[in-house]
Write a protein that holds these residues in place. Structure first.
Motif, short mmCIF file in Angstrom:
data_model
loop_
_atom_site.label_atom_id
_atom_site.label_comp_id
_atom_site.label_asym_id
_atom_site.label_seq_id
_atom_site.Cartn_x
_atom_site.Cartn_y
_atom_site.Cartn_z
N ALA A 66 18.53 10.87 -10.12
CA ALA A 66 19.33 9.94 -10.94
C ALA A 66 20.06 8.93 -10.06
O ALA A 66 20.12 7.73 -10.38
N SER A 67 20.61 9.42 -8.94
CA SER A 67 21.34 8.52 -8.04
C SER A 67 20.42 7.46 -7.44
O SER A 67 20.76 6.28 -7.39
N GLU A 68 19.24 7.89 -7.00
CA GLU A 68 18.31 6.94 -6.39
C GLU A 68 17.76 5.94 -7.40
O GLU A 68 17.37 4.83 -7.04
N ALA A 69 17.72 6.35 -8.69
CA ALA A 69 17.23 5.45 -9.73
C ALA A 69 18.34 4.56 -10.30
O ALA A 69 18.11 3.76 -11.20
N GLY A 70 19.56 4.73 -9.77
CA GLY A 70 20.67 3.90 -10.23
C GLY A 70 21.28 4.35 -11.54
O GLY A 70 21.90 3.56 -12.24
N HIS A 71 21.14 5.64 -11.86
CA HIS A 71 21.66 6.15 -13.12
C HIS A 71 22.94 6.97 -12.94
O HIS A 71 23.27 7.81 -13.77
N GLY A 72 23.66 6.74 -11.85
CA GLY A 72 24.90 7.48 -11.62
C GLY A 72 24.68 8.65 -10.68
O GLY A 72 23.55 9.04 -10.38
N ALA A 73 25.80 9.25 -10.25
CA ALA A 73 25.72 10.31 -9.25
C ALA A 73 25.43 11.68 -9.83
O ALA A 73 24.98 12.57 -9.13
N TRP A 74 25.72 11.88 -11.13
CA TRP A 74 25.50 13.18 -11.77
C TRP A 74 26.20 14.30 -11.00
O TRP A 74 25.68 15.40 -10.85
N ALA A 75 27.37 14.02 -10.45
CA ALA A 75 28.13 15.01 -9.67
C ALA A 75 27.26 15.63 -8.58
O ALA A 75 27.22 16.84 -8.39
N LEU A 76 26.57 14.76 -7.85
CA LEU A 76 25.66 15.20 -6.80
C LEU A 76 26.34 16.10 -5.78
O LEU A 76 25.81 17.13 -5.38
N GLY A 77 27.54 15.71 -5.35
CA GLY A 77 28.25 16.51 -4.36
C GLY A 77 28.58 17.90 -4.87
O GLY A 77 28.42 18.89 -4.15
N ALA A 78 29.03 17.98 -6.12
CA ALA A 78 29.35 19.28 -6.71
C ALA A 78 28.10 20.14 -6.82
O ALA A 78 28.14 21.35 -6.59
N ALA A 79 26.99 19.51 -7.21
CA ALA A 79 25.73 20.25 -7.34
C ALA A 79 25.29 20.84 -6.00
O ALA A 79 24.95 22.02 -5.90
N GLN A 80 25.32 20.01 -4.97
CA GLN A 80 24.88 20.49 -3.66
C GLN A 80 25.83 21.54 -3.11
O GLN A 80 25.40 22.53 -2.50
#
Length: 232
Positions: free
Chosen positions: A187-201
């Protein structure tokens, strides 16, 4: 034939210390890193331009080498059954790739620095960014394979009761967190927001560390039981 009590204790200690070092990132809760833990990659803490980068690179290196040593020692000991061999070999890969990861840091933190993000998009960052992505992927692939294989080994071969009881639940959660992380990256790479990437990882990494701790406890208890048997 099972692992000698002394070697079991050494393996358990190495894995336990590796798990502790692998969770050094939780210190961001009390340290001012300048990064948003909900959005930033864990590896950005160790970026070359971060004030605490050297510390986090050192803990990553320690975690990798400790797990590498523990898994390597475990592989040398009988019994060598298929799921056990696959699991320890996967943790060997995890340890080696994590250690390599620490030597291939990002040059900057793209989620916190727009200029860094722009350079990364344009391909103007050092080759270590690509190498880091490869080593990180290998590390997590090794970790997840080890989680699944050694949990199956514990249940199938009647070993490591704590892992046999709880490993499956932790494995399912770790795989779910991995799915969340991959979706957030996409989602982040497609420009659709971070989707709480840091929290997920961070959830993914924490669950791997918890599983390593359970593995260490299981191996230590197996060694303790073996010592008691030798004393009777």
């Amino acid at each position: 034939m099972s692992e000698s009590p002394g070697k079991s204790s050494t393996v358990a200690l190495l894995i336990a210390l590796g798990a502790v070092a692998y969770t050094a990132w939780v210190l961001e809760l009390v340290l001012d890193t300048g990064l948003d833990p909900v959005r930033a990659y864990v590896s950005e803490l160790a970026a070359a331009d971060q004030p605490l980068g050297g510390f986090f690179r050192a803990t990553d290196l320690a975690a990798g080498l400790l797990v590498l040593a523990g898994a390597g020692l475990a592989l040398l000991r009988p019994p060598r059954r298929p799921w056990t061999v696959v699991g320890w070999a996967a943790l060997l890969l995890f340890g080696a790739a994590t250690a390599a990861d620490s030597r291939l840091p990002l040059s900057c933190a793209p989620t916190a620095d727009p200029e860094c993000a722009a350079r990364e998009t344009a391909g103007l960052v050092p080759a270590t960014h690509t190498a880091h992505a490869v080593s990180s992927s290998l590390a997590m692939a090794g970790a997840l394979t080890g989680v699944v294989a050694l949990t199956v080994a514990a249940r199938r071969y009647g070993r490591w009761p704590p892992l046999a009881r709880t490993g499956a639940a932790v494995a399912v959660l770790a795989l779910a967190a991995t799915g969340w992380t991959l979706a957030a990256v996409g989602a982040s790479e497609a420009g659709h927001g971070a989707w709480a990437l840091g929290a997920a990882q961070r959830t993914q990494v924490l669950l791997v560390a918890v599983w390593l701790a359970v593995l260490a406890l299981s191996v230590a208890r197996e060694g303790s039981v073996a010592r008691e048997g030798e004393g009777t």
